[in-house]
Each structure stands twice: as structure tokens, then as C-alpha cells.
Design an enzyme around this catalytic site. Structure first.
Site, PDB file in Angstrom:
ATOM      1  N   TYR A 143      30.269  41.135  37.592  1.00 41.90           N
ATOM      2  CA  TYR A 143      31.146  41.452  36.096  1.00 41.90           C
ATOM      3  C   TYR A 143      30.268  41.517  34.929  1.00 41.90           C
ATOM      4  O   TYR A 143      30.663  42.552  34.289  1.00 41.90           O
ATOM      5  CB  TYR A 143      31.901  40.291  36.205  1.00 41.90           C
ATOM      6  CG  TYR A 143      32.671  40.119  34.800  1.00 41.90           C
ATOM      7  CD1 TYR A 143      33.993  40.774  35.050  1.00 41.90           C
ATOM      8  CD2 TYR A 143      32.433  39.281  33.808  1.00 41.90           C
ATOM      9  CE1 TYR A 143      34.822  40.795  33.705  1.00 41.90           C
ATOM     10  CE2 TYR A 143      33.316  39.332  32.801  1.00 41.90           C
ATOM     11  CZ  TYR A 143      34.323  39.895  32.565  1.00 41.90           C
ATOM     12  OH  TYR A 143      35.078  39.948  31.475  1.00 41.90           O
ATOM     13  N   LYS A 147      30.450  45.092  32.627  1.00 38.41           N
ATOM     14  CA  LYS A 147      30.703  45.174  31.290  1.00 38.41           C
ATOM     15  C   LYS A 147      29.599  46.002  30.259  1.00 38.41           C
ATOM     16  O   LYS A 147      29.602  46.430  29.469  1.00 38.41           O
ATOM     17  CB  LYS A 147      31.152  43.649  30.602  1.00 38.41           C
ATOM     18  CG  LYS A 147      32.421  43.301  31.212  1.00 38.41           C
ATOM     19  CD  LYS A 147      33.645  43.947  30.856  1.00 38.41           C
ATOM     20  CE  LYS A 147      34.814  43.265  31.357  1.00 38.41           C
ATOM     21  NZ  LYS A 147      36.153  43.962  30.645  1.00 38.41           N
TER      22      LYS A 147
HETATM   23  N1  LIG Z   1      39.269  35.561  29.764  1.00 37.52           N
HETATM   24  C1  LIG Z   1      38.075  35.867  29.390  1.00 37.52           C
HETATM   25  O1  LIG Z   1      37.283  34.846  29.175  1.00 37.52           O
HETATM   26  C2  LIG Z   1      37.614  37.287  29.080  1.00 37.52           C
HETATM   27  C3  LIG Z   1      36.364  37.313  28.133  1.00 37.52           C
HETATM   28  C4  LIG Z   1      36.007  38.467  27.833  1.00 37.52           C
HETATM   29  C5  LIG Z   1      36.599  39.757  28.117  1.00 37.52           C
HETATM   30  N2  LIG Z   1      37.645  39.527  29.011  1.00 37.52           N
HETATM   31  C6  LIG Z   1      38.358  40.876  29.265  1.00 37.52           C
HETATM   32  O2  LIG Z   1      39.699  40.826  28.721  1.00 37.52           O
HETATM   33  C7  LIG Z   1      40.312  41.795  29.527  1.00 37.52           C
HETATM   34  C8  LIG Z   1      41.782  41.082  30.186  1.00 37.52           C
HETATM   35  O3  LIG Z   1      41.486  39.793  30.708  1.00 37.52           O
HETATM   36  P1  LIG Z   1      42.138  38.552  30.918  1.00 37.52           P
HETATM   37  O4  LIG Z   1      41.504  37.489  30.442  1.00 37.52           O
HETATM   38  O5  LIG Z   1      43.686  38.778  30.125  1.00 37.52           O
HETATM   39  O6  LIG Z   1      42.324  38.492  32.410  1.00 37.52           O
HETATM   40  P2  LIG Z   1      43.730  38.179  33.320  1.00 37.52           P
HETATM   41  O7  LIG Z   1      44.580  37.198  32.697  1.00 37.52           O
HETATM   42  O8  LIG Z   1      43.188  37.903  34.663  1.00 37.52           O
HETATM   43  O9  LIG Z   1      44.445  39.729  33.235  1.00 37.52           O
HETATM   44  C9  LIG Z   1      43.988  40.890  33.942  1.00 37.52           C
HETATM   45  C10 LIG Z   1      44.948  42.082  33.822  1.00 37.52           C
HETATM   46  O10 LIG Z   1      44.331  43.096  34.171  1.00 37.52           O
HETATM   47  C11 LIG Z   1      45.226  43.674  35.474  1.00 37.52           C
HETATM   48  N3  LIG Z   1      44.444  44.674  36.179  1.00 37.52           N
HETATM   49  C12 LIG Z   1      43.642  44.059  36.916  1.00 37.52           C
HETATM   50  N4  LIG Z   1      43.323  45.030  37.782  1.00 37.52           N
HETATM   51  C13 LIG Z   1      44.045  46.083  37.565  1.00 37.52           C
HETATM   52  C14 LIG Z   1      44.061  47.211  38.025  1.00 37.52           C
HETATM   53  N5  LIG Z   1      43.291  47.914  38.826  1.00 37.52           N
HETATM   54  N6  LIG Z   1      44.956  48.233  37.461  1.00 37.52           N
HETATM   55  C15 LIG Z   1      45.462  47.785  36.336  1.00 37.52           C
HETATM   56  N7  LIG Z   1      45.441  46.732  35.901  1.00 37.52           N
HETATM   57  C16 LIG Z   1      44.839  45.628  36.537  1.00 37.52           C
HETATM   58  C17 LIG Z   1      46.030  42.553  35.856  1.00 37.52           C
HETATM   59  O11 LIG Z   1      47.289  42.917  36.680  1.00 37.52           O
HETATM   60  P3  LIG Z   1      47.621  42.027  37.708  1.00 37.52           P
HETATM   61  O12 LIG Z   1      48.648  41.070  37.146  1.00 37.52           O
HETATM   62  O13 LIG Z   1      48.435  42.965  38.465  1.00 37.52           O
HETATM   63  O14 LIG Z   1      46.607  41.203  38.378  1.00 37.52           O
HETATM   64  C18 LIG Z   1      46.228  41.739  34.674  1.00 37.52           C
HETATM   65  O15 LIG Z   1      47.424  42.127  33.804  1.00 37.52           O
HETATM   66  C19 LIG Z   1      39.559  41.971  30.804  1.00 37.52           C
HETATM   67  O16 LIG Z   1      39.123  43.421  30.676  1.00 37.52           O
HETATM   68  C20 LIG Z   1      38.656  40.934  30.869  1.00 37.52           C
HETATM   69  O17 LIG Z   1      37.273  41.544  31.441  1.00 37.52           O
HETATM   70  C21 LIG Z   1      38.226  38.334  29.252  1.00 37.52           C
END
Ligand SMILES: NC(=O)c1ccc[n+]([C@@H]2O[C@H](COP(=O)([O-])OP(=O)(O)OC[C@H]3O[C@@H](n4cnc5c(N)ncnc54)[C@H](OP(=O)(O)O)[C@@H]3O)[C@@H](O)[C@H]2O)c1
Length: 241
Positions: A143, A147
């Protein structure tokens, strides 16, 4: 660019940070919000236009670009975490999936929508990156690598798209309180805070969003010795050279 009156597309808008982005965009007066999801049945927010979109599918991306050709603000939010280390676990399968989604999916969306943004006056492209763009987490190495690669991509896109009038914003949050960070203990930033800071950056033309103290500390530490970010190396002792 003004959020009010913009036409936004958010990937992964059905839950987590993406759903909060979609809600805030509606609240802040976007003229249209395309809420993209792999399964549009899981989109529950009122006032958005559902779009079926798996960012690893070239056909889905082409269809979305054709349908959403009035977009002025693209938020590349969708991402996955498999918690796979470089040496243990299935780095091959899981690591490839992470690269396919987080890096190549973001790249494909950016390539498809860059001409649309330019054609609609420039607009803005936002990539949701992470603090792990700058500090690898060994237990989540694949991961982190995805990133880091996406950070480099974001920098290249920023320079290439500037002459076309498109603002490219990289967002580097520490842990956010969503499903994907449920396995982590410790403080987490609220998704609404991340989304608000990001939309403010777009509004004011800022290139980068360091959403929290973790993110700011890690970026500053890049200028120091490598052991600042990886203190366990000190405890482990220096290897023989
Ligand atoms: N949470 C953290 O601590 C954190 C920190 C830094 C950055 N981020 C980044 O923030 C962003 C959002 O993450 P989150 O925390 O909201 O995660 P999350 O709650 O797991 O949500 C991820 C979202 O991405 C969608 N997704 C995954 N694979 C996909 C694909 N191939 N095509 C279209 N949609 C897809 C998922 O859809 P489904 O419902 O269909 O699975 C879901 O809507 C990500 O880029 C993550 O890397 C997160």
C-alpha cells in the site's frame, strides 16, 4: 476554482471519505455531483448522480468519461489497503491489486478526464494520497509503495496540466476514521475534516494538503536522516558495511 457551481466527480463515493466528499460538495453548492461507485446500489446520498465505475476497468472509465463530459473537479478518492508486507503474505496478488487500484486506476482516471477538465476551462484534479507516500509502513508495504508511486504521478500531472489551467492537488492524510483504518489504534482524523481541508485547498488554488500533525511531521522529517522516520533502525544497530 469555486466549489460552488462546480461539476464534480468523486470515485469511491459510496462510503468512507468518498461519501463525505460527495455530501460536502452538495452542501457547498456544486452544480452537479457525480457519485461514482462499483455498486451504485450502495449509494444512499440524496442530490447526487450515481455513476457505475470500477477504476480498474478501462470500459467503465471510458463510459464515465463519455457520460460525465461536463466535469470541472475530479476527486480520485477510491483506494484499497490489503495490509501486505513486502516479504510475507501474498505480495504478488495483493500488491498487484493495490497497484492496479491505487496507482494505475488513478492514472487511468487522470488520463481520461484531463482533456475533459481542460475543455471545461481547466478545473481541478485531486488525488487522495497518504502520509505513507512519505513513510513506508512495513506491515502495509505494498500500500505504501502504491501511494509513493501515486505521489510521484501527482507531481508529474501537476506540472503537465498546469499549462492547460488544471490545478492538481495532492492530499496526504494520516489515519482517517473510516473502514480502511479500522485495524489501527490511536488518533484518527475525521473524514469531514480531510474533505473540508481539501475543498478549501481547491477553492484557494493550493497544491498540497497536509491534513494533520502526523502528515506535517513526516514530510518535514524527509529532510533529515533516514533514522528519523525509521527509529527502529537505531535500535537494530547499523549493519556491517
Ligand atoms: N482511512 C485512512 O486511514 C486513509 C489514510 C490516508 C489515505 N486514505 C485514502 O483515502 C481514500 C479513501 O479511503 P477510505 O478510508 O475512505 O477507505 P474505505 O472506507 O475503505 O473506502 C474505499 C472506497 O474506495 C472504493 N473502491 C475500492 N476499489 C475500487 C475500485 N477498483 N473502483 C472504484 N472504487 C473502488 C470502495 O468501494 P467498495 O465499497 O465497492 O469497496 C470505497 O468506496 C483511499 O484512497 C485511501 O487510500 C485513507
Amino acid at each position: 476554482m469555486d466549489i460552488e457551481g462546480s461539476v464534480a466527480l468523486v470515485t469511491g463515493a459510496n462510503r468512507g471519505l468518498g461519501s463525505v466528499f460527495a455530501r460536502l460538495l452538495v452542501e457547498r453548492g456544486a452544480a452537479k455531483v457525480y457519485a461514482a461507485a462499483r455498486n451504485t446500489d450502495t449509494l444512499t446520498l440524496d442530490g447526487v448522480i450515481p455513476v457505475h465505475l470500477d477504476i480498474t476497468s478501462a470500459a467503465d472509465i471510458a463510459a464515465a468519461a463519455q457520460r460525465c463530459d461536463d466535469v470541472t473537479l475530479l476527486i480520485n478518492n477510491a483506494g484499497i489497503t490489503t495490509r501486505t508486507s513486502a516479504l510475507a503474505g501474498d505480495a504478488d496478488e495483493a500488491g498487484h491489486r493495490e497497484m492496479e487500484t491505487n496507482f494505475f486506476g488513478t492514472l487511468a482516471m487522470s488520463r481520461a478526464f484531463a482533456p475533459i477538465l481542460a475543455g471545461n476551462g481547466g478545473g481541478a484534479l485531486v488525488n487522495i494520497l497518504s502520509v505513507v507516500s512519505w513513510v513506508a509502513r512495513p506491515a502495509n508495504a505494498m500500500y505504501s509503495a502504491s501511494k509513493a508511486a501515486s505521489w510521484s504521478l501527482t507531481n508529474a500531472l501537476r506540472v503537465e496540466l498546469a499549462p492547460r489551467g488544471t490545478l492538481v492537488v495532492g492530499v496526504h492524510p494520516g489515519p482517517i476514521d473510516t473502514d480502511s483504518a479500522a485495524f489501527l489504534d490511536g488518533p484518527k482524523i475525521a473524514p469531514a475534516d480531510v474533505a473540508t481541508q481539501t475543498l478549501d485547498a481547491v477553492q484557494h488554488g493550493r497544491y498540497e494538503v497536509l491534513t494533520d500533525d502526523t502528515s506535517r511531521r513526516v514530510k518535514a522529517a524527509l529532510a533529515g536522516d533516514v533514522t528519523e522516520l525509521y527509529p527502529s533502525l537505531i535500535r537494530a544497530g547499523a549493519p556491517a558495511r
